[in-house]
Design an enzyme around this catalytic site. Structure first.
Site, mmCIF file in Angstrom:
data_model
loop_
_atom_site.group_PDB
_atom_site.id
_atom_site.type_symbol
_atom_site.label_atom_id
_atom_site.label_comp_id
_atom_site.label_asym_id
_atom_site.label_seq_id
_atom_site.Cartn_x
_atom_site.Cartn_y
_atom_site.Cartn_z
ATOM 1 N N ASN A 105 0.490 -21.653 46.214
ATOM 2 C CA ASN A 105 0.711 -22.715 45.238
ATOM 3 C C ASN A 105 0.446 -22.296 43.797
ATOM 4 O O ASN A 105 1.065 -22.825 42.876
ATOM 5 C CB ASN A 105 -0.188 -23.914 45.593
ATOM 6 C CG ASN A 105 -0.339 -24.887 44.455
ATOM 7 O OD1 ASN A 105 0.555 -25.656 44.151
ATOM 8 N ND2 ASN A 105 -1.510 -24.844 43.797
ATOM 9 N N TYR B 226 8.722 -18.110 33.168
ATOM 10 C CA TYR B 226 8.247 -18.899 34.308
ATOM 11 C C TYR B 226 9.395 -19.194 35.273
ATOM 12 O O TYR B 226 9.263 -19.041 36.489
ATOM 13 C CB TYR B 226 7.638 -20.192 33.787
ATOM 14 C CG TYR B 226 7.241 -21.195 34.856
ATOM 15 C CD1 TYR B 226 6.051 -21.051 35.563
ATOM 16 C CD2 TYR B 226 8.052 -22.301 35.131
ATOM 17 C CE1 TYR B 226 5.682 -21.981 36.520
ATOM 18 C CE2 TYR B 226 7.682 -23.238 36.087
ATOM 19 C CZ TYR B 226 6.498 -23.068 36.786
ATOM 20 O OH TYR B 226 6.135 -23.986 37.734
#
Length: 245
Positions: free
Chosen positions: A88, A153
């Site tokens: 995560n 990202y």
């Protein structure tokens, strides 16, 4: 927990969640605790993580810098064989193309992509020895939408989907399933710093469903994919975005 699904196959399973100290990760930690799993979570945010562990009582917090391959190896050696890995951890810092130096790009890949593969590599032998396991990677809707200010990202998050498919093929023979959960815009304290009330209302208006996504919504999908109920789910992406895309 009243009204929430309970998966008997998750009871007693050793589960590791990266970035579990806050946000979506904390929601996933809490839901696995509800299942009676043996929960371990990794993070560098000590204050939030220790407060979460104290509040829930049973999960074990391990401080681990996921950009450090040695720290990853040491932490997983300490935890032992793992049944479920939830990859995560990530950091969606905003940036323009002119800010993306070679060093910045390398740091972004280390924070948002590389550690998923290294963690999967650490747990794969133990999962094989146990007859299989489940790895759930957290992707992002951002690159599917081409959101601005996130080029490094989004590059990393796109790579996670390719990694998921490659790992599913490589580890499937040993009974290990690898999936990817793609959340939409989830209401966490970190995300709220990026959005004005007007921008948040615009996102909700773009969704097919008006509900505001919470970490528990993402956790519900993660739990299903980690459980034996999803025994033939692997190599694919599963969306939880209220129909935003």
């Amino acid at each position: 927990m009243s009204g929430r699904a309970i998966y008997p196959s998750l009871k007693g399973k050793r589960v590791v969640i990266t970035g579990g100290g806050s946000g979506i990760g904390a929601g996933v930690v809490e839901r696995f605790v509800d299942q009676g799993s043996e929960v371990h979570f990794l993070d560098v945010a000590e204050e939030d993580s220790r407060a979460l562990a104290e509040r829930l009582g049973t999960p074990s917090f391990h401080r681990c810098d996921l950009t450090d391959p040695g720290a990853i190896a040491e932490t997983f050696a300490r935890i032992g064989p793992v049944d479920v890995l939830v990859n995560n951890a990530a950091r969606d810092d905003r940036h323009g193309l002119d800010e993306v130096t070679a060093d910045y790009f390398d740091r972004s890949m280390a924070v948002n992509l590389r550690h998923l593969l290294l963690c999967a590599r650490e747990v794969a032998p133990g999962m094989k020895a146990r007859g299989g396991g489940a790895i759930v990677n957290l992707g992002s809707i951002s690159w599917h939408l081409g959101l601005p200010g996130l080029v490094a990202y989004e590059t990393a998050k796109a790579g996670i989907e390719g990694m998921t498919r490659a790992l599913a093929r490589e580890l499937g023979g040993a009974g290990t399933r690898v999936t990817c959960v793609i959340p939409g815009n989830v209401q966490t304290p970190r995300q709220m710093q990026w959005y004005t009330p007007e921008a948040e209302a615009e996102i909700i208006a773009s969704q097919c469903l008006a509900g505001r996504l919470q970490p528990s919504d993402v956790a519900a999908l993660v739990l299903f994919l980690a459980s034996d109920d999803a025994r033939l789910c692997t190599g694919h992406e599963y969306w939880i975005d209220a129909g935003w895309r």
